[in-house]
Design a protein around this motif. Structure first.
Motif, PDB file in Angstrom:
ATOM      1  N   LYS A  48     -35.968 -23.882 -11.578  1.00 18.48           N
ATOM      2  CA  LYS A  48     -37.120 -24.740 -11.304  1.00 18.48           C
ATOM      3  C   LYS A  48     -38.364 -23.889 -11.065  1.00 18.48           C
ATOM      4  N   PRO A  49     -39.520 -24.309 -11.587  1.00 16.93           N
ATOM      5  CA  PRO A  49     -40.740 -23.550 -11.327  1.00 16.93           C
ATOM      6  C   PRO A  49     -41.278 -23.804  -9.913  1.00 16.93           C
ATOM      7  N   ARG A  70     -36.769  -8.203  -7.663  1.00 16.67           N
ATOM      8  CA  ARG A  70     -36.115  -8.909  -8.777  1.00 16.67           C
ATOM      9  C   ARG A  70     -36.923 -10.145  -9.193  1.00 16.67           C
ATOM     10  N   LEU A  71     -37.497 -10.823  -8.204  1.00 13.88           N
ATOM     11  CA  LEU A  71     -38.308 -12.014  -8.487  1.00 13.88           C
ATOM     12  C   LEU A  71     -39.537 -11.644  -9.320  1.00 13.88           C
ATOM     13  N   LYS A  72     -40.212 -10.565  -8.928  1.00 12.47           N
ATOM     14  CA  LYS A  72     -41.429 -10.154  -9.638  1.00 12.47           C
ATOM     15  C   LYS A  72     -41.120  -9.656 -11.048  1.00 12.47           C
ATOM     16  N   SER A  77     -46.016 -13.814 -11.829  1.00 11.58           N
ATOM     17  CA  SER A  77     -47.215 -14.550 -11.415  1.00 11.58           C
ATOM     18  C   SER A  77     -46.992 -15.448 -10.199  1.00 11.58           C
ATOM     19  N   VAL A  78     -45.741 -15.614  -9.763  1.00 12.23           N
ATOM     20  CA  VAL A  78     -45.471 -16.488  -8.613  1.00 12.23           C
ATOM     21  C   VAL A  78     -45.887 -15.768  -7.327  1.00 12.23           C
ATOM     22  N   ILE A 100     -47.264  -8.630  -2.923  1.00  9.13           N
ATOM     23  CA  ILE A 100     -47.139  -9.895  -2.206  1.00  9.13           C
ATOM     24  C   ILE A 100     -48.529 -10.491  -2.027  1.00  9.13           C
ATOM     25  N   ALA A 101     -48.584 -11.813  -1.874  1.00 11.50           N
ATOM     26  CA  ALA A 101     -49.865 -12.484  -1.672  1.00 11.50           C
ATOM     27  C   ALA A 101     -50.315 -12.389  -0.220  1.00 11.50           C
TER      28      ALA A 101
END
Length: 519
Positions: A48-49, A70-72, A77-78, A100-101
Motif C-alpha cells: 500500500k502507498p 531498506r525503505l529508502k 520519496s516517502v 529522514i524528514a
C-alpha cells in the motif's frame, strides 16, 4: 491542511501503548496503519502507498535504521519521521544521513507528532504561502525603485532582487504570484532599456560622471589588480552564464568554496560573444581592437572564426598594464577536452593566472534553438536553469573545481554576456549582407521602426566597426527579436521562445563576476 487522504504508517514494537496517540491522529483526519516490527513495516509498504512513515529507532530484530535504509532503497520519496529514545549523536547522524524528514525524542506527545507531520507534509505549501506574502511586500519596494531615477548600481541591486524572488517562487509549490513577478520583470526591462539608451554612449566615451565596470574594463578593474606573483588564480569564463544561472549553481560550489564577493558588471553592446569576449581579453572596445590588431579582428560579414585570438589579446593587455606573470589559456568546447584538462590540471598550478573559457551554456542556448529535443527539455526559464545545474553536476568543470579546492586555489567565475527568452518579433528589412543575429543588426540598408530599437546611427560613437560609410547598428530591447517580412510567420514561430543574446535586457547586460576562496 486537509488530511482526508493522508495515509500514515507507524512502526513501533510497543504500538499497543500508543493507541491514544493513534486515536488522536485519526480524529485529526489521518488514516493510520500500524506495524510491530521493521519487517512488518516493509511488507505493508509493498502492499500500500503511504504518504509518511513514523519509525521507531529501537526495535528488536530489524532496527529502525536498518528498516529506514531498506525503505529508502525501494521508496526513496516517502518521508520518514524517526522516533528514538536515544539522543546519541551517531544515531542522529545516521538517520539524517539517510534523509529522514524529521526526528522526535521519546516520550512524545500527540501534539508533537501532529506538528512534525504538518512540517513534513505541508512544508511546501506553508513555504509557498510565506514566499508569496513576502513577495507581495517586496513588490512595492521594487515598484518604488522603478519609479526612481536609478544609477547603474541600483539597477544591479534591483535585478538581483528580481532574481531572488524568481528563484524563491521556483522552489515554492504555490506559483500564484509568478505571473505578477513576470509582469514586474517586463516593466523593469522596459525601464532598463531606456536607462541604457540614455547612458551607454556616455559610458563608453568616458563622458559620464560615473560608469560601471564593463567588458573592456573588467580585467583591468577587477582581476588584474588582484594578481600576485606568489599566487595562483583561475579565471573561469563560462560563456553565456546569466546571473540566475550562477545562483542555481552556487549551492553546488559552496561545498568546496565560499563566496568572497558576489558582484555584477555590464556587458558591452552588442552583447554577443564576438564583441563582448574579445573586449574582455583585449581590454579594449571593438574599434580599438580593430585598430590595434587589424589582422585579428573580423567584422560580422567576414568569414572565419571571430574569437580565435583571445590568448594574444590577453597577453597584450597584461603587458600593457605592466604585469609580468606566468599564464595559461584553455578553451573548452566539448566534454573530451574538459576531461583532458581535468586530468592535467596540476600542470597549471605553477602559473599566476590560468584562464579557462568554457562554452557549454552558449552551446545549450544554440542547441535549444536548433534541436527540438533540447527545446522541450528547456521549455521555460526554470528548466533552462535546471539543465545548467545538471550540466555542471556531471561536467569535467566540477572535477576541476574540486581539485582546485583541495589545493586551496582561488577561483574567479564570470561570463561574457547573458541571454534573454525572446517573445515578441520586430520587423526589419535588410540586404543579404546584414548579419544573422536576432538581437542586433548592422548594415547600410536597414529599414525598421525607430521607436522599437536602440539605434546607433554612427557606429564610431559606440566604438563599433563599420561595414561601410553608411552602416548603422540597431539593438532589440527587452524580450523582442528581429524578424524579416519574407516568410514572416515561419520565422517568428521558429524563433519565438528561444534564448538569444546581442541586445539590451537585464538578463544579457548585467552579468556575474564572482570571487571564490577554498574552504
Amino acid at each position: 491542511m486537509s488530511t482526508d487522504k493522508i495515509n500514515l504508517l507507524w512502526a513501533d514494537d510497543e504500538i499497543e501503548l500508543l493507541k491514544p496517540h493513534i486515536l488522536f491522529l485519526q480524529q485529526k483526519g489521518y488514516e493510520v496503519s500500524t506495524a510491530c516490527s521493521g519487517d512488518e513495516a516493509l511488507d505493508l509498504v509493498k502492499e500500500k502507498p503511504f504518504d509518511v512513515v513514523l519509525l521507531d529507532e529501537n526495535m528488536p530484530g530489524l532496527t529502525g535504521l536498518e528498516t529506514l535504509s531498506r525503505l529508502k532503497a525501494t521508496h526513496s520519496s516517502v518521508p520518514v519521521i524517526m522516533i528514538t529514545k536515544s539522543e546519541e549523536e551517531y544515531i542522529m547522524d545516521d538517520a539524517i544521513g539517510s534523509k529522514i524528514a524529521d526526528y522526535l525524542i521519546k516520550p512524545v506527545n500527540p501534539n508533537q507528532i501532529l506538528l512534525a507531520l504538518k512540517k513534513t507534509l505541508d512544508n511546501k505549501r506553508l513555504v509557498g504561502e510565506k514566499t508569496n506574502t513576502q513577495y507581495r511586500q517586496a513588490f512595492q519596494e521594487i515598484s518604488t525603485m522603478l519609479y526612481n531615477d536609478m544609477g547603474y548600481k541600483e539597477w544591479v541591486e534591483l535585478y538581483k532582487k528580481i532574481i531572488y524572488w524568481e528563484l524563491e517562487i521556483d522552489k515554492s509549490s504555490d506559483k500564484s504570484m509568478l505571473e505578477v513577478l513576470r509582469m514586474q520583470k517586463t516593466e523593469a526591462n522596459n525601464s532598463f532599456s531606456k536607462f541604457i539608451e540614455r547612458n551607454y554612449l556616455k559610458w563608453v566615451n568616458g563622458t559620464a560622471d560615473d560608469a560601471p565596470t564593463m567588458s573592456h574594463t573588467l580585467l583591468k578593474n577587477k582581476l588584474i589588480p588582484e594578481l600576485k606573483k606568489d599566487e595562483c588564480v583561475f579565471f573561469l569564463l563560462i560563456d553565456n552564464l546569466r546571473y540566475d544561472q550562477w545562483k542555481v549553481i552556487q549551492p553546488i560550489l559552496s561545498e568546496y568554496y565560499k563566496v568572497e564577493s558576489d558582484e555584477a558588471y555590464y556587458a558591452i553592446l552588442p552583447t554577443a560573444t564576438q564583441y563582448a569576449r574579445n573586449a574582455i581579453f583585449a581590454g579594449l572596445l571593438p574599434t580599438e581592437i580593430q585598430k590595434r590588431f587589424p589582422d585579428m579582428w573580423l567584422n560580422d560579414e567576414e568569414e572565419g572564426l571571430k574569437n580565435q585570438y583571445e590568448e594574444p589579446f590577453l597577453q597584450a593587455q597584461l603587458k600593457r598594464l605592466g604585469k609580468d606573470l606566468k599564464m595559461s589559456y584553455n578553451k573548452i568546447t566539448n566534454h573530451a577536452a574538459g576531461k583532458r584538462l581535468a586530468e592535467n590540471i596540476n600542470n597549471l598550478l605553477q602559473n599566476n593566472l590560468n584562464v579557462i573559457v568554457y562554452n557549454f551554456v552558449d552551446m545549450l542556448s544554440h542547441a535549444r534553438t536548433d534541436m527540438e529535443v533540447i527545446r522541450e527539455l528547456t521549455d521555460d526559464e526554470p528548466a533552462y536553469r535546471s539543465i545548467t545545474k545538471s550540466w555542471l553536476e556531471h561536467s569535467p568543470l566540477l572535477d576541476i573545481i574540486q581539485q582546485l579546492a583541495q589545493k586551496k586555489i582561488k577561483i574567479v567565475i564570470s561570463t561574457d554576456h547573458g541571454t534573454v527568452h525572446v517573445k515578441e518579433p520586430i520587423k526589419v528589412v535588410g540586404d543579404k549582407n546584414v548579419n544573422t543575429n536576432l538581437r542586433y543588426k548592422t548594415g547600410r540598408t536597414l529599414e525598421y521602426n525607430k521607436k522599437e530599437v536602440f539605434e546607433v546611427k554612427n557606429p564610431s560613437d559606440a566604438f563599433l566597426p563599420k561595414q561601410n560609410v553608411s552602416s548603422v547598428y540597431i539593438f532589440a530591447k527587452e524580450n523582442k527579436f528581429f524578424a524579416y517580412p519574407n516568410n514572416y510567420n515561419y520565422y517568428v514561430n521558429y524563433y519565438r521562445d528561444t534564448f538569444q543574446h546581442g541586445g539590451i535586457s537585464l538578463e544579457e547586460v548585467i552579468i556575474p563576476y564572482i570571487t571564490l576562496t577554498a574552504k
